[in-house]
Design a protein around this motif. Structure first.
Motif, PDB file in Angstrom:
ATOM      1  N   LEU A  29       3.210   1.065  -4.169  1.00 12.80           N
ATOM      2  CA  LEU A  29       2.142   1.645  -4.980  1.00 12.80           C
ATOM      3  C   LEU A  29       2.409   3.091  -5.394  1.00 12.80           C
ATOM      4  CD1 LEU A  29      -1.029   0.170  -3.259  1.00 12.80           C
ATOM      5  CD2 LEU A  29       0.136  -0.613  -5.331  1.00 12.80           C
ATOM      6  N   ASN A  32       6.094   3.034  -9.108  1.00 10.48           N
ATOM      7  CA  ASN A  32       6.040   2.140 -10.275  1.00 10.48           C
ATOM      8  C   ASN A  32       5.809   0.673  -9.928  1.00 10.48           C
ATOM      9  OD1 ASN A  32       6.640   4.304 -12.093  1.00 10.48           O
ATOM     10  ND2 ASN A  32       8.764   4.161 -11.398  1.00 10.48           N
ATOM     11  N   ARG A  33       5.126   0.424  -8.824  1.00 11.74           N
ATOM     12  CA  ARG A  33       4.826  -0.953  -8.386  1.00 11.74           C
ATOM     13  C   ARG A  33       6.092  -1.794  -8.240  1.00 11.74           C
ATOM     14  NH1 ARG A  33      -0.436  -2.206  -8.373  1.00 11.74           N
ATOM     15  NH2 ARG A  33      -0.066  -4.412  -8.650  1.00 11.74           N
ATOM     16  N   ARG A  68      -3.300   8.403  -5.639  1.00  7.56           N
ATOM     17  CA  ARG A  68      -2.387   7.699  -6.560  1.00  7.56           C
ATOM     18  C   ARG A  68      -2.151   6.259  -6.104  1.00  7.56           C
ATOM     19  NH1 ARG A  68       3.379  10.187  -7.228  1.00  7.56           N
ATOM     20  NH2 ARG A  68       4.450   8.200  -7.137  1.00  7.56           N
ATOM     21  N   ASN A  71      -5.313   4.185  -6.681  1.00 13.39           N
ATOM     22  CA  ASN A  71      -5.518   3.878  -8.104  1.00 13.39           C
ATOM     23  C   ASN A  71      -4.569   2.803  -8.617  1.00 13.39           C
ATOM     24  OD1 ASN A  71      -7.607   5.708  -8.294  1.00 13.39           O
ATOM     25  ND2 ASN A  71      -6.291   7.363  -9.030  1.00 13.39           N
ATOM     26  N   ASN A  72      -3.446   2.596  -7.937  1.00  8.21           N
ATOM     27  CA  ASN A  72      -2.468   1.589  -8.361  1.00  8.21           C
ATOM     28  C   ASN A  72      -2.695   0.217  -7.726  1.00  8.21           C
ATOM     29  OD1 ASN A  72      -1.044   3.253 -10.115  1.00  8.21           O
ATOM     30  ND2 ASN A  72       0.289   4.019  -8.497  1.00  8.21           N
ATOM     31  N   ARG A  73      -3.713   0.078  -6.893  1.00  8.16           N
ATOM     32  CA  ARG A  73      -3.978  -1.211  -6.262  1.00  8.16           C
ATOM     33  C   ARG A  73      -4.447  -2.241  -7.271  1.00  8.16           C
ATOM     34  NH1 ARG A  73      -7.271  -1.149  -0.781  1.00  8.16           N
ATOM     35  NH2 ARG A  73      -6.604  -3.315  -0.817  1.00  8.16           N
ATOM     36  N   THR A  74      -4.184  -3.499  -6.953  1.00  3.97           N
ATOM     37  CA  THR A  74      -4.653  -4.610  -7.774  1.00  3.97           C
ATOM     38  C   THR A  74      -6.147  -4.781  -7.558  1.00  3.97           C
ATOM     39  OG1 THR A  74      -2.509  -5.704  -7.602  1.00  3.97           O
ATOM     40  CG2 THR A  74      -4.384  -7.074  -8.224  1.00  3.97           C
TER      41      THR A  74
END
Length: 113
Positions: A29, A32-33, A68, A71-74
């Motif tokens: 996460l 860039n995933r 950060r 915020n990138n979690r699914t």
């Protein structure tokens, strides 16, 4: 076995890594995933291959990386919540010796979907 030196800001680095498990995929996460793999090393230890650690030097950097990663979690909408996390997230906080990079400690925080 603990050494007499202990852990201090002078001799220890702190870093953070955050990944999620969702739908059988593991993603970094904070990087860039990127897809990751869970493997077992020669000593029988579980390792998340490819997971990037980010060194933090103060509380502001630490909280910025936590935000950060969050915020990138699914997420997907549910009946109860418009933005509900759908993944399991693991935040690892790692402490290493500055001179040898040897692990002094690791704390893993787990948020289940």
């Amino acid at each position: 076995a603990f050494d007499n030196e202990g852990c201090s800001l002078e001799n220890t680095t702190c870093s953070i890594a955050i990944f999620e498990i969702y739908g059988g995929r593991i993603q970094d996460l904070l990087n860039n995933r990127n897809r990751l793999k869970v493997l077992e090393d020669g000593r029988g230890e579980v390792v998340v291959a490819g997971l990037e650690e980010f060194e933090v030097n103060n509380p502001r950097e630490f909280l910025s990386l936590i935000e950060r990663g969050h915020n990138n979690r699914t997420t997907h909408a549910t009946e109860a919540n418009d933005v509900s996390s759908r993944s399991h997230a693991i935040c690892q906080i790692l402490f290493r010796d500055k001179s040898t990079s040897k692990m002094k400690g690791k704390l893993s925080l787990v948020d289940l979907a």
